[in-house]
Design an enzyme around this catalytic site. Structure first.
Site, PDB file in Angstrom:
ATOM      1  N   GLY A  88       0.791  -1.220   0.000  1.00  0.00           N
ATOM      2  CA  GLY A  88       0.000   0.000   0.000  1.00  0.00           C
ATOM      3  C   GLY A  88       0.822   1.270   0.000  1.00  0.00           C
ATOM      4  N   ASN A 121      -5.214  -7.969  -7.233  1.00  0.00           N
ATOM      5  CA  ASN A 121      -5.031  -7.587  -5.846  1.00  0.00           C
ATOM      6  C   ASN A 121      -3.768  -6.745  -5.685  1.00  0.00           C
ATOM      7  OD1 ASN A 121      -7.318  -9.052  -4.960  1.00  0.00           O
ATOM      8  ND2 ASN A 121      -6.115 -10.928  -5.244  1.00  0.00           N
ATOM      9  N   LEU A 122      -3.954  -5.608  -5.142  1.00  0.00           N
ATOM     10  CA  LEU A 122      -2.887  -4.625  -4.986  1.00  0.00           C
ATOM     11  C   LEU A 122      -1.615  -5.258  -4.407  1.00  0.00           C
ATOM     12  CD1 LEU A 122      -1.997  -1.650  -4.943  1.00  0.00           C
ATOM     13  CD2 LEU A 122      -2.918  -1.534  -2.623  1.00  0.00           C
ATOM     14  N   ASP A 123      -0.514  -5.128  -5.103  1.00  0.00           N
ATOM     15  CA  ASP A 123       0.792  -5.568  -4.613  1.00  0.00           C
ATOM     16  C   ASP A 123       0.831  -7.060  -4.295  1.00  0.00           C
ATOM     17  OD1 ASP A 123       1.451  -2.898  -4.816  1.00  0.00           O
ATOM     18  OD2 ASP A 123       1.078  -2.493  -2.707  1.00  0.00           O
ATOM     19  N   GLU A 124      -0.053  -7.822  -4.891  1.00  0.00           N
ATOM     20  CA  GLU A 124      -0.066  -9.253  -4.587  1.00  0.00           C
ATOM     21  C   GLU A 124       0.232 -10.137  -5.784  1.00  0.00           C
ATOM     22  OE1 GLU A 124      -3.578 -10.350  -2.458  1.00  0.00           O
ATOM     23  OE2 GLU A 124      -3.040  -9.095  -0.745  1.00  0.00           O
TER      24      GLU A 124
END
Lengths: 278, 278, 278, 278
Positions: free
Chosen positions: B196, B221-224
């Protein structure tokens, strides 16, 4: 079901992977891992496979040999503990790291003995129920001293590797020839920088910002054998040479243990004074 | 003589190396390099070979496909420059590193355009005769803004990769789906730590002694997404979060460029949210 | 309110910190940072303080000098951009990294010019509106060529540093003396290993597992000046010397830029062919 | 002649270095090393000096206290061996590394005992003539078990540090409070990534390319205490989680021993859930 490590070293030619993998397939072997490398400069092919299946070792060796070019080398090795002798002088850290890994079951090795020219480390080694042989060099010619050590080592059967865990005396060509390709040394610098005596003092005098250690096989030229592993740490102006020596110990022990594990797991090929490591 | 990169991804079964290498042998192809990996947990086999010889691309693809299990994937790729679009916000360092590598001929890529939501980096990009497209997000809904960017990118033919070189806006699932497996992002932390916003501030607040950066493919999915490359540097108590940010830039640019090169050289397999890299 | 960097270099004696900090206190200076080091071997004291307050530079210098032992050196420096000249031959990466950092505002420097013995990098440099001076060595004696370069550099006023960003010609003692303690070079090995020509080829031939780069001040002995920064990367048997060269570029540019920043921020003391870096 | 480590922790104000160094000067103390740091965000001043001279410890403490702001903390410490208790479960590597360093005289510590909830490591510890206390948790409530351990530890006088060398049970707040700021733990991930159980499995599942270890003081929140030291190693797709675990051991032991040495040498300040380390 047997498991084998197959190590092949040959002049490169088209179809080697095909031919070897055909044999694995024909014998219904399961390939657990497989690594290949071709050195274009020397036209050499290297392959290490771990295979599993119901085949006789000699039969597999012969089958592979039959498809390889002449002058190729094939080794089919059953994983088992190798026999090592460790040589030390007075410093504890590199030996200690090996003893602890041995105790933890991390090493595929039997430590037959620790041989030293001093008795400083005897009490440590005996804690681990490992024979300690102290052969003082005092009052002896170099060759006399080495003869005694050679006799000591040769009294053991099947010594696979001799590990110089900070053995601080130079070996003569005679000693090295007696155990060709079997001696692993840790040198306390990132070779080829600082060959010879007191590399930390040399490093300090040169004002370096990085120090390191090198594990290598020993050949006749001091600190010039094939390099197995190297590691470094950063230092700064606040490090005197004794600080470098102190910090360097952590690198030395890590690098030596790493090289020893590679050797015990049959991961190293040596050629042209260099190593291929799978 | 053609050179091909052959990428195979299949359920593992006995004999795959044998079968594929037989085809290379039958077509008299020279194997320049060869890497294999079997993931035991998922029973997946991965292979990347670089071969050279006189064979038609489609013919080779079909021949390999014929010997592989169903559901296997084969790609036979001719090495050539891939088309990339770079997206940035205001920070210069990651973009700058790519531009310089491109200028030096280090990258197998054509940079079609640099797209940004600001015009801060326009003058830099124009020095290199690369189109700069500024699409401000001000006054626009997120989806409106993204639609404009998607239209801009889709106006180019054959975009192979979109490189987020510190593009500081979150992408919607719609954007990500439009360019599936084609978006490479640099996140300024060693994921999964500090997902994040403002990871350096988070890292400072946690009092870490190491900071890092992660290049990864973007999924919903953010940063995943699947991680391609990571690197770290040591910090100490004297680093405020802005010092971490400053020092972190050097890691970010190195990691992003490394990941980009791996992608351009067709060295990455993606499966199960992870990467196999040869 | 002025900000100063105070650099002190003196023979060590009891009370130096006390005496200098008393002066800071008496002038109501705020200490923003403070570093000290005593080299016990040479009995030398080094101190770098960043202070802030309402005091005249000369007055502060005199006050500090008054309490120091004879032969001490005090520099009170106002932070401002330093003037640098960059010298290159044909390789782009190290120069490119500096140009991008300069463009990003990361460097406290004005780049007065880039000087080269070739015109290969002219188009890159001109993109950044920096003068490029090509002074070919062809058909010239070494000293003639150097004379031309020295004249070119001396035509600029107040050159603080000359940065050899892969300038591949050896400098004569005359050149080095003309810019004493001002020349920063990047050597593409971890010195003192692989002094001289083609260190990557030397490293390959030796079979090392680590390669590196060294930024250092240039003195009269080739590659033997005081080391500022060093960094390494791991390599393996699959690296030919050209692969080492390619990978080494990333280390070279990082190390040179790091050394340059240290110099620009007045963080380096040189003595006894070594550096103290705060 | 006495040697002291002076540790000062105060709200920052102008003149602190001046005032403290004046005291050193007035007592004719020789400063062997001196480090300072001001945390601008919290306005905290930290100083660690090693001084030598003929002064009484209490007198020096009082003199320094007299010139510091209220709420400042001063510790004047004579270098001597600290008393530590080590807690383990079944894994040998971290304990083994400490035992070997202790044997080599590298640690300023007396190991009072090794306490474990199993007897697996008893034979190793006894080799070194160190008491081994096995307190099984089987059939006991968590608080009962901890009570026994607390009683065991409190039976020793003057325990300076409790070292959790892979003690795999979670401590209750009661235990932590009993030994506030005295418990050093090694967590087998680069925190804050992978808090909690089996971090290597978590790391594998996330597909990371770097794994690490973190040594930290223990406070009431699991794995959230102030970080002392962190280190990482690179991994690749060929590492299953057990391979990560195996390789991670080398990092864990290095990081824990490093943190322990820093603590034993009084180099760590703790504040705001972070550490300042000189």
């Amino acid at each position: 079901m047997n498991q084998y490590r197959v190590l092949i070293d040959a002049n490169d030619e088209k179809g080697l992977v095909h031919k070897v993998s055909s044999i694995f397939y024909n014998y219904s072997l399961n390939i657990l891992s497989n690594s290949e490398f071709v050195d274009k400069e020397s036209n050499k092919f290297f392959m290490r496979s771990v295979v599993e299946g119901a085949v006789n070792k000699q039969e597999l060796t012969d089958a592979i040999n039959a498809v390889l070019p002449t002058n190729a080398s094939v080794k089919v090795i059953e994983p088992k503990k190798k026999n090592i002798v460790i040589m030390v002088t007075k410093e504890l850290h590199a030996l200690g790291d090996i003893l602890i890994r041995h105790e933890a079951g991390e090493l595929e090795a039997n430590i037959l003995a620790v041989v030293s020219n001093y008795d400083h480390l005897e009490s440590l080694v005996q804690k681990f129920d490992i024979p300690y042989v102290s052969i003082s060099h005092e009052g002896l010619e170099r060759t006399e001293h080495e003869t005694k050590i050679i006799e000591c080592i040769e009294a053991f059967e099947d010594v696979d590797y001799i590990v110089l865990a900070k053995y601080m005396r130079i070996l003569t060509p005679r000693f090295v020839e007696a155990f060709e390709d079997k001696i692993i040394n840790i040198h306390h610098s990132f070779l080829p920088a600082f060959i010879g005596a007191n590399p930390y003092k040399q490093a300090y005098d040169r004002g370096v910002k990085i120090i390191g250690a090198t594990a290598h096989f020993v050949n006749n030229n001091l600190d010039e054998g094939p390099i197995i592993a190297q590691e470094v740490i950063h230092v700064n102006h606040a490090y005197g040479w004794r600080d470098m020596q102190r910090s360097g110990k952590d690198v030395e022990k890590v690098v030596l243990s790493r090289a020893l594990k590679l050797a015990l797991e049959d991961r190293i090929f040596v050629y042209a004074n260099r190593t291929v490591i799978f």
